[in-house]
Design a protein around this motif. Structure first.
Motif, PDB file in Angstrom:
ATOM      1  N   GLU A 125       0.832  -1.196   0.000  1.00 52.32           N
ATOM      2  CA  GLU A 125       0.000   0.000   0.000  1.00 52.32           C
ATOM      3  C   GLU A 125       0.874   1.257   0.000  1.00 52.32           C
ATOM      4  N   THR A 126       1.900   1.209   0.853  1.00 49.24           N
ATOM      5  CA  THR A 126       2.816   2.350   0.885  1.00 49.24           C
ATOM      6  C   THR A 126       3.553   2.496  -0.435  1.00 49.24           C
ATOM      7  N   TRP A 127       3.998   1.349  -0.933  1.00 48.57           N
ATOM      8  CA  TRP A 127       4.781   1.357  -2.166  1.00 48.57           C
ATOM      9  C   TRP A 127       3.964   1.916  -3.325  1.00 48.57           C
ATOM     10  N   GLY A 128       2.698   1.563  -3.335  1.00 45.53           N
ATOM     11  CA  GLY A 128       1.874   1.950  -4.468  1.00 45.53           C
ATOM     12  C   GLY A 128       1.225   3.312  -4.321  1.00 45.53           C
ATOM     13  N   SER A 129       1.433   3.966  -3.179  1.00 45.11           N
ATOM     14  CA  SER A 129       0.742   5.253  -3.035  1.00 45.11           C
ATOM     15  C   SER A 129       1.556   6.348  -3.713  1.00 45.11           C
ATOM     16  N   SER A 130       0.911   7.052  -4.604  1.00 43.92           N
ATOM     17  CA  SER A 130       1.654   8.028  -5.406  1.00 43.92           C
ATOM     18  C   SER A 130       2.153   9.169  -4.540  1.00 43.92           C
ATOM     19  N   SER A 131       1.421   9.445  -3.476  1.00 41.32           N
ATOM     20  CA  SER A 131       1.863  10.518  -2.591  1.00 41.32           C
ATOM     21  C   SER A 131       3.154  10.114  -1.887  1.00 41.32           C
ATOM     22  N   ALA A 132       3.216   8.845  -1.470  1.00 35.71           N
ATOM     23  CA  ALA A 132       4.451   8.387  -0.816  1.00 35.71           C
ATOM     24  C   ALA A 132       5.617   8.441  -1.789  1.00 35.71           C
ATOM     25  N   VAL A 133       5.370   8.063  -3.015  1.00 38.21           N
ATOM     26  CA  VAL A 133       6.443   8.087  -4.003  1.00 38.21           C
ATOM     27  C   VAL A 133       6.941   9.508  -4.206  1.00 38.21           C
ATOM     28  N   LYS A 134       6.020  10.408  -4.188  1.00 43.51           N
ATOM     29  CA  LYS A 134       6.396  11.795  -4.450  1.00 43.51           C
ATOM     30  C   LYS A 134       7.102  12.427  -3.263  1.00 43.51           C
ATOM     31  N   HIS A 135       6.611  12.126  -2.064  1.00 42.06           N
ATOM     32  CA  HIS A 135       7.051  12.926  -0.929  1.00 42.06           C
ATOM     33  C   HIS A 135       8.039  12.254   0.007  1.00 42.06           C
ATOM     34  N   SER A 136       8.142  10.950  -0.051  1.00 42.62           N
ATOM     35  CA  SER A 136       9.061  10.344   0.909  1.00 42.62           C
ATOM     36  C   SER A 136      10.451  10.249   0.284  1.00 42.62           C
ATOM     37  N   PRO A 137      11.464  10.235   1.149  1.00 40.06           N
ATOM     38  CA  PRO A 137      12.834  10.201   0.634  1.00 40.06           C
ATOM     39  C   PRO A 137      13.104   8.915  -0.145  1.00 40.06           C
ATOM     40  N   VAL A 138      14.029   9.023  -1.065  1.00 45.34           N
ATOM     41  CA  VAL A 138      14.358   7.871  -1.904  1.00 45.34           C
ATOM     42  C   VAL A 138      14.806   6.685  -1.062  1.00 45.34           C
ATOM     43  N   GLU A 139      15.559   6.985  -0.002  1.00 48.16           N
ATOM     44  CA  GLU A 139      16.089   5.903   0.820  1.00 48.16           C
ATOM     45  C   GLU A 139      14.954   5.077   1.414  1.00 48.16           C
ATOM     46  N   GLN A 140      13.904   5.791   1.848  1.00 49.89           N
ATOM     47  CA  GLN A 140      12.799   5.052   2.447  1.00 49.89           C
ATOM     48  C   GLN A 140      12.092   4.197   1.401  1.00 49.89           C
ATOM     49  N   GLN A 141      11.935   4.742   0.212  1.00 42.30           N
ATOM     50  CA  GLN A 141      11.275   3.958  -0.829  1.00 42.30           C
ATOM     51  C   GLN A 141      12.080   2.711  -1.145  1.00 42.30           C
ATOM     52  N   LEU A 142      13.374   2.897  -1.142  1.00 39.88           N
ATOM     53  CA  LEU A 142      14.245   1.756  -1.401  1.00 39.88           C
ATOM     54  C   LEU A 142      14.061   0.705  -0.309  1.00 39.88           C
ATOM     55  N   TYR A 143      13.962   1.176   0.918  1.00 40.36           N
ATOM     56  CA  TYR A 143      13.812   0.290   2.072  1.00 40.36           C
ATOM     57  C   TYR A 143      12.523  -0.512   1.969  1.00 40.36           C
ATOM     58  N   VAL A 144      11.449   0.205   1.659  1.00 42.64           N
ATOM     59  CA  VAL A 144      10.156  -0.469   1.534  1.00 42.64           C
ATOM     60  C   VAL A 144      10.214  -1.497   0.404  1.00 42.64           C
ATOM     61  N   SER A 145      10.843  -1.117  -0.698  1.00 44.55           N
ATOM     62  CA  SER A 145      10.918  -2.040  -1.827  1.00 44.55           C
ATOM     63  C   SER A 145      11.701  -3.286  -1.462  1.00 44.55           C
ATOM     64  N   LYS A 146      12.790  -3.073  -0.747  1.00 47.86           N
ATOM     65  CA  LYS A 146      13.570  -4.235  -0.324  1.00 47.86           C
ATOM     66  C   LYS A 146      12.715  -5.156   0.533  1.00 47.86           C
ATOM     67  N   ALA A 147      11.983  -4.545   1.458  1.00 48.78           N
ATOM     68  CA  ALA A 147      11.144  -5.350   2.334  1.00 48.78           C
ATOM     69  C   ALA A 147      10.132  -6.137   1.516  1.00 48.78           C
ATOM     70  N   ILE A 148       9.542  -5.502   0.497  1.00 44.12           N
ATOM     71  CA  ILE A 148       8.562  -6.204  -0.328  1.00 44.12           C
ATOM     72  C   ILE A 148       9.221  -7.391  -1.017  1.00 44.12           C
ATOM     73  N   LEU A 149      10.387  -7.154  -1.569  1.00 45.10           N
ATOM     74  CA  LEU A 149      11.068  -8.240  -2.285  1.00 45.10           C
ATOM     75  C   LEU A 149      11.365  -9.404  -1.347  1.00 45.10           C
ATOM     76  N   ILE A 150      11.793  -9.081  -0.128  1.00 46.93           N
ATOM     77  CA  ILE A 150      12.104 -10.156   0.814  1.00 46.93           C
ATOM     78  C   ILE A 150      10.825 -10.910   1.183  1.00 46.93           C
ATOM     79  N   CYS A 151       9.769 -10.151   1.435  1.00 51.61           N
ATOM     80  CA  CYS A 151       8.475 -10.776   1.737  1.00 51.61           C
ATOM     81  C   CYS A 151       8.094 -11.750   0.632  1.00 51.61           C
ATOM     82  N   LEU A 152       8.193 -11.268  -0.592  1.00 52.48           N
ATOM     83  CA  LEU A 152       7.768 -12.100  -1.730  1.00 52.48           C
ATOM     84  C   LEU A 152       8.595 -13.375  -1.797  1.00 52.48           C
ATOM     85  N   SER A 153       9.875 -13.243  -1.475  1.00 54.91           N
ATOM     86  CA  SER A 153      10.705 -14.437  -1.575  1.00 54.91           C
ATOM     87  C   SER A 153      10.322 -15.444  -0.494  1.00 54.91           C
ATOM     88  N   HIS A 154       9.667 -14.980   0.574  1.00 53.14           N
ATOM     89  CA  HIS A 154       9.272 -15.903   1.635  1.00 53.14           C
ATOM     90  C   HIS A 154       7.925 -16.563   1.370  1.00 53.14           C
TER      91      HIS A 154
END
Lengths: 834, 367
Positions: free
Chosen positions: A341-370
């Motif tokens: 939900e966070t990853w897909g929210s356009s407001s989060a993409v626009k306003h949150s720092p790149v590092e955080q987006q990267l962090y969330v994406s990493k977490a999603i990828l790890i989740c998916l692998s599990h």
């Protein structure tokens, strides 16, 4: 009974009296010994009840008295430190909690450095070294009624945990290294393990113990931010102990479960970081997240969505922990949904720092692998929806990192949703970031947890096979050679560069500019077309006059040129030809290009090409010497230089300047020079060709940015082009240094920046900040401060705000840089005026 | 204060440069990473270039090993029918020989030092020149019957003044071997009737150390190479190594290995075993088709090829490792030649091209 009681009382009072009045060493020591009987358990001439009475009622009073008597003269009343030994023994052998409290109390009340303070610190350090802390904690654990003695417990707790603070407050630099936090907390950890050992023994023996006090200590230490020190000791021990022993496992779970609520975040996050793998974490924490709401919040929300400071290994620990138990897997699914939900929210993409987006994406990828296939089946629809929304807003972003992250996550999701059949495939360049993300995708959940001895998870190095393959190849080659009868090789000869050995083209390159025009527009002959493009740049540079006749036409053709064949370096060749045209006839071509930038029916790509060309041309025009330097190492024309060689074919004659060079080198080495200025490369001088034409480049570009066309809306969704535009004008401003147009340009650019300063796209803001820097750089200081004072002040406050509050790190840095530049400007001006 | 300011100025310039670079190279949506090639040795340049042959250069021949006082010479035969004698010390033409009536000269070769010169031209004549003491007229000539481009080959016999000459014969697929200077025909080598090898394209006479009789390697139009025993007049071995006519071949008798080039993209190396059988040992793919000439350096270390693609290529002769691509000429290279082995470090390579120039190179001379 009364008489017995009074006997203890009597003895103590007598001893106290002797202590206060007597100056005789022997007498004092005897008095002390008489009291000490109540401490020692060995000889046991006193009843246990008496001992208990003494320790409960009189011990601390007596200790305080001892402390008050402490002075060098007093201790010297008996020779050879006997009295001192006796004195120490009261603190080291008596009940640990009281002794500790008295020690701490007397240390904290002492004012300034003194003999007493040093003595107390020395005793305290002996106390610690003898493992009395374990004794203290063990005593607290044995007390079955923690509620009643909560005051004592609280006091002890704070004294134990804050010991380093108290000591360093009192002793300043004199504090022994044992009391430094980095030494004290590991010691405390060791002691806790001792106590846990005792507890486990006593549990095995069937008696009950409370672990509460230990949990409180742990919580308090963690709250004080000393997770690393204490858990660095506790976790390895616990990891080993819990491996095969269920009592220890239960003990560890209880230890974490009884942590008070306010400490749970500190403890859990500390454990997540320190645990060497998800399995270990699962052994240490148990099902804490299911039992404790607070812990659940920390693990599923705070660590993943509210913070982004943990490393990838920690993320793997955390999510691996959730995946290891079937109860917790429901949480894992929930976490994945929240993350998406966070990853897909356009407001989060626009306003949150790149590092955080990267962090969330990493977490999603790890989740998916599990996740397992069956689990994905249930949430397939949700995944699809989230992906569709998310990928769109990621790809729209003008930051390349964000786009790459979006692409990789979307690819992974789509491949997980449809395990067979076609899935999404994006084009992105391979770099450190994408490699890291992809390595997470390919990680099998089982790999994620290393063996118990394990170091933190390191993604399996994919390099190894690559390293091996050349060897294998060499081996193969050797085999080939083996089959050959001739074993000797040609290795004595070093090959020359053979990269220019390309296939020969038959078509003749055109020689006139007009031929090029014709070839590029109408030629069906692909080879001719390619050859034309290859020679065009050099042709333009050689024939400026001929180029000027058709410059606009040529620019038009080049701008609309499309890649007909899969030609190597097409983009580069076209760009360089366009730059060459622009440099040759700046006024006409710049007018044409800038007008086309805002014209209808161009693709974004073409508009950005226009900007690139303008920048490169400006660079070339503004610095004559850059003509040589700026040449991008493409493919130079095959050039041949005849070597100046002696007239005979014999090469054995030493070239005459060879020896000269050798001699000069030697002289240089042996000569000592006193004043040795740094050798300066002579800079090329010449009139700035950009001066007369800069206006044609700059002003048309910023004229019409706020007028949207049907297909082109700079202030709307085409913010990528806007970002490029802003960068371009910034660079043009920079190249306009020392030109007469710099002042009006700076003024116009400041206004331009002002209107756009709250743009939501970080890339645009970066461009704006860069432009500010170039204004400060290019516009002469006195004009800047004279004509543009108000604007400058406004800009400055904006910069300060950006430097403090902007979510994008690059923006903050750029703003800082601009502010610094402003400060320098001020200094310079002051120097100039004074 | 001033120094601090200037330092800051530098820093800022650095930053701006970075920013410019970033905005040019790393802008989003752009994959314009410039990949720099791994630096190898830059390809060499010719040591000098001989201009003035005034027409395409067909053939080259060095003559450096001579009496102390005479300069090293390079003979070139041109399309215009002239033979130029280049003095390599002055880099000028010493003498121009005109003996082929304006018809293209496609083979020159010296005998017994520098003074006896053999030349073959399209006027169907083979001329023998004696250049001693400044003479410049042919002393003898032999008329040939073949109209092809096949160069002759010479084998100097042990006895003074006698040598064998192989030239294409009267019939299309014939090779004639003559005893010179008496011009008596030793034999005519003609493949059996059904062989259909076409015209001979290149010849190489040599005498192995082991056997008594001279052998002849001939490349034919159908792409095969035939080894003849001259004294027995028989085919020892035939190897079909190319699809197209064999344009040139050279043989290293020391290693019993030879190389042939054709109009294809492939260079073929073959070897001769004890049973006098030819077999292919390796092939080397080239970038562009067409090899006009191949030459093995007399020391047996380097192989040079003259390409229709304007380039001279060098290979290590032992393993055929590609070493260099000499890119100087602007038209097809017709011939390459190595100088006679002198001291190490003095071996020159010359290439003659359709662009009327002769490039002289000194590469791989350091030993």
């Amino acid at each position: 009974m009364d008489s017995e009681l009074s006997e203890v009382r009597h003895t103590v009072q007598e001893a106290l009296h002797t202590l206060s009045s007597s100056k005789d060493g022997v007498q004092i020591s005897e008095a002390l010994r008489s009291v000490r009987i109540y401490l020692s358990e060995m000889k046991n001439p006193v009843l246990p009840r008496e001992r208990e009475e003494f320790s409960k009622i009189y011990f601390s009073t007596f200790l305080r008295c001892l402390v008050s008597k402490l002075s060098p003269d007093w201790l010297d009343l008996l020779p050879a430190g006997q009295l001192e030994e006796l004195w120490d023994s009261f603190f080291l052998e008596g009940p640990a909690d009281q002794a500790f409290l008295v020690l701490m109390e007397s240390i904290t009340v002492t004012v300034g450095l003194s003999y007493r303070l040093m003595k107390m610190a020395q005793v305290l350090s002996r106390f610690l070294k003898m493992g009395r802390l374990a004794e203290l904690m063990w005593e607290m654990c044995q007390q079955q009624v923690p509620r009643g003695s909560s005051l004592l417990q609280e006091t002890l707790l704070s004294k134990v945990v804050c010991l380093p603070d108290h000591l360093s407050n009192q002793m300043k630099e004199q504090s022994p290294s044992l009391f430094f936090p980095q030494n004290y907390f590991p010691l405390l950890g060791e002691e806790m393990i001792q106590v846990l050992q005792r507890i486990s023994d006593s549990l095995r023996g069937g008696s009950d113990c409370s672990i509460c006090f230990l949990s409180q200590i742990l919580a308090k230490v963690c709250i004080h931010g000393r997770q690393k020190e204490i858990l660095g000791v506790l976790v390895p021990h616990l990891t080993e102990l819990t491996q095969a022993d269920c009592i220890w496992q239960r003990l560890s779970w209880r230890l974490v479960e009884s942590v008070p609520d306010r400490g749970i975040e500190a403890v859990v996050s500390g454990l997540i970081q320190e645990a060497p793998g998800a399995r270990v974490l699962s052994r240490l924490l148990g099902n804490l997240v299911m039992k404790n709401k607070k812990a659940q919040f920390v693990v599923t929300q705070k660590c993943l969505l509210l913070q982004y400071r943990y490393s990838t290994e920690v993320l793997q620990n955390l999510l691996g922990y959730l995946a290891l138990d079937s109860y917790r897997r429901t949480l894992l699914l929930q976490v994945l949904k929240d993350l998406l939900e966070t990853w897909g929210s356009s407001s989060a993409v626009k306003h949150s720092p790149v590092e955080q987006q990267l962090y969330v994406s990493k977490a999603i990828l790890i989740c998916l692998s599990h996740l397992k296939e069956s689990e994905i089946d249930h949430i397939r629809e949700e995944l699809l929806t989230a992906m569709m929304g998310g990928v769109q807003c990621h790809i729209e972003s003008s930051l390349p990192q964000v786009r790459h992250v979006g692409m990789i996550v979307a690819e992974t999701i789509s491949s997980r949703i449809h395990s067979e059949g076609p899935h999404l495939k994006f084009q992105y360049e391979e770099n450190k970031l994408t490699r890291e993300l992809l390595s997470l995708v390919n990680l099998k959940p089982d790999d994620a947890s290393p063996p118990a001895s394990g170091s933190p998870v390191v993604p399996a190095p994919a390099v190894q096979p690559a390293c091996l393959s050349p060897e294998g190849k060499a081996h193969q080659e050797e085999k080939d050679k083996g089959s050959d009868s001739d074993l000797d090789s040609d290795d004595e000869f070093v090959p020359y560069d053979m990269s220019r050995d390309k296939e020969l083209k038959n078509t003749k390159a055109p020689v006139y500019i007009r031929d090029c025009l014709e070839a590029l527009t109408s030629s069906e002959d692909v080879e001719r077309w390619e050859v034309t493009l290859q020679v065009l740049e050099s042709l333009i540079k050689r024939n400026p006059a001929a180029t000027k006749e058709v410059s606009t036409e040529l620019a038009k053709v080049l701008l609309h040129l499309e890649e007909k064949t899969c030609m190597e370096g097409f983009e580069m060749l076209r760009q360089r030809a366009l730059v060459a045209v622009t440099v040759t006839d700046p006024v006409q071509v710049a007018q044409y290009l800038t007008s086309q930038f805002y014209a209808m029916n161009y693709s974004l790509r073409q508009r950005m090409d226009i900007l690139d060309v303008l920048v490169l041309a400006a660079q070339e025009l503004s610095s004559p010497r850059s003509l040589e330097k700026a040449k991008i190492p493409g493919r130079p024309e095959p050039s041949v230089q005849l070597l100046p060689a002696p007239l005979t074919p014999s090469l054995n004659i030493v070239p005459s300047d060879g020896w000269r060079r050798v001699v000069e080198e030697r002289i240089k080495n042996k000569t000592r020079r006193f004043a040795k200025g740094s050798s300066r490369s002579s800079t090329a001088n010449g009139p700035n060709k950009f001066n007369s034409v800069v206006g044609y480049f700059f002003f048309p570009l910023i004229e019409r940015f706020d007028r949207p066309l049907v297909t082109f809306d700079l202030l709307g969704e085409d913010s990528l082009v806007l970002g490029r535009l802003v960068h371009t004008v910034g660079i043009l401003m920079y190249f306009a240094i020392n030109t007469t147009a710099a002042v009006p340009m700076g003024k116009a650019l400041l206004e331009f920046v002002w209107t756009l300063r709250f743009h939501t796209d970080a890339y645009v803001r970066q461009g704006l900040l860069y432009s500010i820097s170039s204004i400060l750089w290019s516009v002469p200081a006195e004009r800047l401060l004279g004509d543009l004072t108000d604007e400058l002040l406004e800009t400055r406050s904006w910069l300060a705000a950006v430097a403090e509050n902007d979510p994008d790190e690059d923006c903050r840095k750029l703003a800082m840089q601009a502010l610094l530049l402003m400060e320098k400007l001020k200094d310079k001006f002051q120097i100039g005026s004074s | 204060m001033c120094r601090r300011l200037s330092l800051d100025v530098e820093k800022f310039q650095e930053c701006t440069r970075l920013a410019v670079c970033q905005s040019l190279l790393f802008l989003p949506g752009r994959c314009s990473w410039i990949s720099l090639p791994v630096m190898a040795l830059a390809p060499p340049s010719p040591q000098f270039v001989l201009r003035g042959s005034q027409s395409a250069v067909n053939t080259l021949h060095f003559s450096c090993r001579s009496k102390a006082h005479s300069p090293p010479l390079l003979f070139s035969g041109s399309l215009g029918g002239l033979i130029h004698v280049w003095n390599l010390e002055t880099r000028r033409v010493d003498t121009t020989l005109d003996g082929h009536a304006g018809q293209s000269v496609y083979w020159v070769k010296t005998l017994e030092g520098q003074h006896l010169l053999l030349s073959q031209g399209r006027d169907l004549k083979l001329c023998l020149w004696d250049l001693a003491e400044g003479r410049n007229a042919p002393v003898d000539s032999l008329s040939l019957d073949s109209v092809g481009f096949c160069k002759g080959s010479v084998l100097t016999e042990g006895t003074q003044g006698c040598w064998l000459l192989a030239v294409p014969g009267k019939d299309m697929d014939e090779v004639q071997v003559l005893d010179m200077p008496s011009k008596t025909s030793v034999c005519t080598l003609k493949p059996e009737a059904g062989a259909k090898v076409g015209m001979p394209m290149c010849l190489e006479l040599w005498k192995p150390a082991s056997s008594s009789g001279p052998l002849l390697l001939a490349g034919y139009e159908d792409g095969s190479v035939i080894l003849w025993d001259v004294s027995e007049r028989s085919v020892l071995s035939r190897l079909a190594c190319h699809e197209e006519p064999v344009m040139s071949l050279d043989f290293d008798s020391g290693r019993a290995r030879g190389v042939s080039g054709s109009s294809e993209k492939v260079l073929c190396v073959w070897s001769l075993d004890e049973q006098q059988n030819l077999k292919v040992c390796r092939t080397q793919e080239l970038t562009n088709p067409g090899i006009a000439d191949v030459a093995i350096r007399p020391d047996g270390k380097i192989l040079a090829t003259a390409g229709w693609d304007h380039r001279i290529r060098l290979f290590g002769w032992k393993q055929l490792k590609p070493l260099a691509v000499l890119d100087y000429h602007s038209a097809a290279v017709h011939c390459v030649a190595f100088s006679d082995p002198g001291r190490p470090g003095e071996q020159l390579l010359a290439g003659g091209s359709k662009d009327q120039r002769i490039s002289v190179w000194s590469v791989y001379n350091q030993t």
